[in-house]
Design a protein around this motif. Structure first.
Motif, PDB file in Angstrom:
ATOM      1  N   ARG A  27       7.991   8.455  -0.872  1.00 32.87           N
ATOM      2  CA  ARG A  27       7.241   9.506  -2.315  1.00 32.87           C
ATOM      3  C   ARG A  27       7.347  10.571  -1.186  1.00 32.87           C
ATOM      4  O   ARG A  27       8.282  10.927  -1.883  1.00 32.87           O
ATOM      5  CB  ARG A  27       5.699   9.127  -2.406  1.00 32.87           C
ATOM      6  N   THR A  30      11.090  11.140  -1.221  1.00 33.70           N
ATOM      7  CA  THR A  30      12.594  11.288  -2.994  1.00 33.70           C
ATOM      8  C   THR A  30      11.204  11.720  -3.718  1.00 33.70           C
ATOM      9  O   THR A  30      12.258  11.941  -4.873  1.00 33.70           O
ATOM     10  CB  THR A  30      12.480   9.681  -2.983  1.00 33.70           C
ATOM     11  N   HIS A  32       9.385  10.589  -5.440  1.00 29.84           N
ATOM     12  CA  HIS A  32       9.528   9.262  -6.869  1.00 29.84           C
ATOM     13  C   HIS A  32       8.373   8.375  -6.119  1.00 29.84           C
ATOM     14  O   HIS A  32       8.646   7.483  -4.867  1.00 29.84           O
ATOM     15  CB  HIS A  32      11.045   8.377  -6.814  1.00 29.84           C
ATOM     16  N   PRO A  34       6.833   4.619  -6.897  1.00 24.01           N
ATOM     17  CA  PRO A  34       7.475   3.396  -7.529  1.00 24.01           C
ATOM     18  C   PRO A  34       6.982   2.966  -8.666  1.00 24.01           C
ATOM     19  O   PRO A  34       5.366   3.128  -8.394  1.00 24.01           O
ATOM     20  CB  PRO A  34       7.367   2.873  -6.241  1.00 24.01           C
ATOM     21  N   CYS A  35       7.482   2.252  -9.524  1.00 24.15           N
ATOM     22  CA  CYS A  35       6.668   1.476 -10.872  1.00 24.15           C
ATOM     23  C   CYS A  35       7.216   0.341 -11.110  1.00 24.15           C
ATOM     24  O   CYS A  35       8.293  -0.327 -10.961  1.00 24.15           O
ATOM     25  CB  CYS A  35       7.167   2.851 -11.756  1.00 24.15           C
ATOM     26  N   SER A  91      12.086   5.134 -14.514  1.00 23.63           N
ATOM     27  CA  SER A  91      11.414   5.554 -13.751  1.00 23.63           C
ATOM     28  C   SER A  91      10.975   3.825 -13.516  1.00 23.63           C
ATOM     29  O   SER A  91      10.182   4.278 -12.855  1.00 23.63           O
ATOM     30  CB  SER A  91      10.547   6.313 -15.317  1.00 23.63           C
ATOM     31  N   ASP A  93      11.048   0.199 -11.276  1.00 21.10           N
ATOM     32  CA  ASP A  93      11.536   0.017 -10.634  1.00 21.10           C
ATOM     33  C   ASP A  93      11.563  -1.474 -10.589  1.00 21.10           C
ATOM     34  O   ASP A  93      12.723  -2.217  -9.599  1.00 21.10           O
ATOM     35  CB  ASP A  93      11.086   0.671  -8.853  1.00 21.10           C
ATOM     36  N   ALA A 275      12.807   0.010  -5.581  1.00 22.60           N
ATOM     37  CA  ALA A 275      12.887   1.594  -5.461  1.00 22.60           C
ATOM     38  C   ALA A 275      14.331   2.317  -4.622  1.00 22.60           C
ATOM     39  O   ALA A 275      14.243   3.210  -4.957  1.00 22.60           O
ATOM     40  CB  ALA A 275      11.491   2.167  -5.536  1.00 22.60           C
ATOM     41  N   ALA A 279      17.123   4.306  -5.060  1.00 23.79           N
ATOM     42  CA  ALA A 279      17.135   5.939  -4.326  1.00 23.79           C
ATOM     43  C   ALA A 279      18.156   6.350  -4.183  1.00 23.79           C
ATOM     44  O   ALA A 279      19.334   7.221  -3.968  1.00 23.79           O
ATOM     45  CB  ALA A 279      15.665   6.753  -4.110  1.00 23.79           C
ATOM     46  N   ARG A 282      21.196   6.327  -6.169  1.00 23.13           N
ATOM     47  CA  ARG A 282      21.509   7.996  -6.794  1.00 23.13           C
ATOM     48  C   ARG A 282      21.773   8.841  -5.885  1.00 23.13           C
ATOM     49  O   ARG A 282      22.728   9.842  -6.513  1.00 23.13           O
ATOM     50  CB  ARG A 282      19.875   8.597  -7.952  1.00 23.13           C
TER      51      ARG A 282
END
Length: 303
Positions: A27, A30, A32, A34-35, A91, A93, A275, A279, A282
């Motif tokens: 986190r 990045t 982000h 994780p979800c 959004s 993962d 995740a 990343a 991306r």
């Protein structure tokens, strides 16, 4: 001598503590979080409790979770649409389809609607093929968790005879594949196997995953064998006759507190892995785009 009790909760807690650290680092690097998205069809109390427990564990390790609750009347086509939409959502993962689903739904079609990149429960056909053939991809969570318990207990699988009692596509079948990859000799059995007692009695490692309360009798267990009970039946009863197995087994998992906690730990570890992969993809895409300049001048354009 009574069997060593394999404490799945303690082993899982250690894994989750490490996962919390790695999730925080991800986190911070990045931005982000994780979800994990859980999809549940119907209102089965046990399934809802499982999903809620997994959601709570997600929050504990620093992830977010979403729950999509669908009515029991949901068709296969409607469920597939929801899973495909979740697979396309950047959004999200990882995706968990809580099973079992209602009988009118084609469970295999639903599982295979999940993107391989987000199949953190290891339920797709692609995940099974990878487990069996290459060792890549995400592993089925319960079988993978069982291997972690065996490793933590110091069980050497190479050359050992493992009997898997159960043949479901998300537990028994992938369990055997993972054991084979570890060098074990594997026998698959199930509730209709003739002379099941004799097969179990020959096993160095017994994996009970058939979903029949106390089907496997304690007296069948070979002295010193390792017994992993992945069954969970009404009344907190496993697939193994636990009390009767204690004097025979070398090590055994309790129900509850054995396999279940490690299943959740693996699910969340694979969500973080998904995740991280997303990343990286991306980042590669953004780097590629930044290197692409204006359209090159074609020679004929100068003429």
């Amino acid at each position: 001598m009574a069997a060593r009790i394999i404490d799945g909760r303690a082993i899982a807690d250690a894994a989750l503590a490490d996962l919390s650290v790695r999730t925080r680092q991800f986190r911070d690097e990045t931005g982000h979080v994780p979800c994990l998205a859980a999809v549940i069809v119907g209102a089965d109390p046990a399934s809802k409790a499982y999903v809620q427990m997994k959601a709570k564990r997600s929050v504990v390790v620093g992830m977010t979770s979403r729950t999509v609750e669908l009515p029991v009347s949901t068709t296969t086509e409607e469920l597939v649409d929801v899973l495909r939409a979740s697979s396309a959502d950047p959004s999200i993962d990882g995706i968990l389809l809580q099973h079992p689903v209602p009988g009118h739904i084609d469970e295999r079609a639903a599982f295979d609607a999940i993107s391989a990149d987000k199949d953190v429960d290891g339920v797709t056909s692609a995940a099974f093929a990878a487990m069996a053939l290459t060792g890549g991809g995400f592993e089925s969570c319960t079988p993978s968790g069982i291997l972690r318990l065996l490793d933590a207990t110091g069980v050497e699988l190479t050359g050992k005879h493992a009997v898997v009692v159960g043949r479901s596509p998300i537990l028994g079948l992938p369990m055997g594949m993972l054991l084979l990859r570890r060098g074990a000799t594997v026998t698959y059995c199930h509730s209709r196997t003739v002379d099941l007692a004799a097969h179990v009695a020959s096993a160095d490692v017994v994996i009970a995953a058939v979903g029949v309360p106390e089907l496997i009798k304690g007296a069948w267990i070979k002295p010193g064998a390792v017994v992993i009970d992945a069954g969970y039946n009404e009344g907190n009863v496993g697939d193994v006759e636990y009390a009767a197995a204690l004097p025979h087994a070398g090590a055994i998992t309790p129900v509850p507190g054995g396999v279940g906690p490690m299943t959740v730990a693996v699910l969340l570890e694979q969500t973080l892995a998904a995740a991280v992969r997303a990343a990286e993809v991306r980042a590669c895409s953004e780097n590629h785009d930044s290197r692409v300049g204006p359209d090159p001048v074609i020679a004929s354009d100068r003429l």
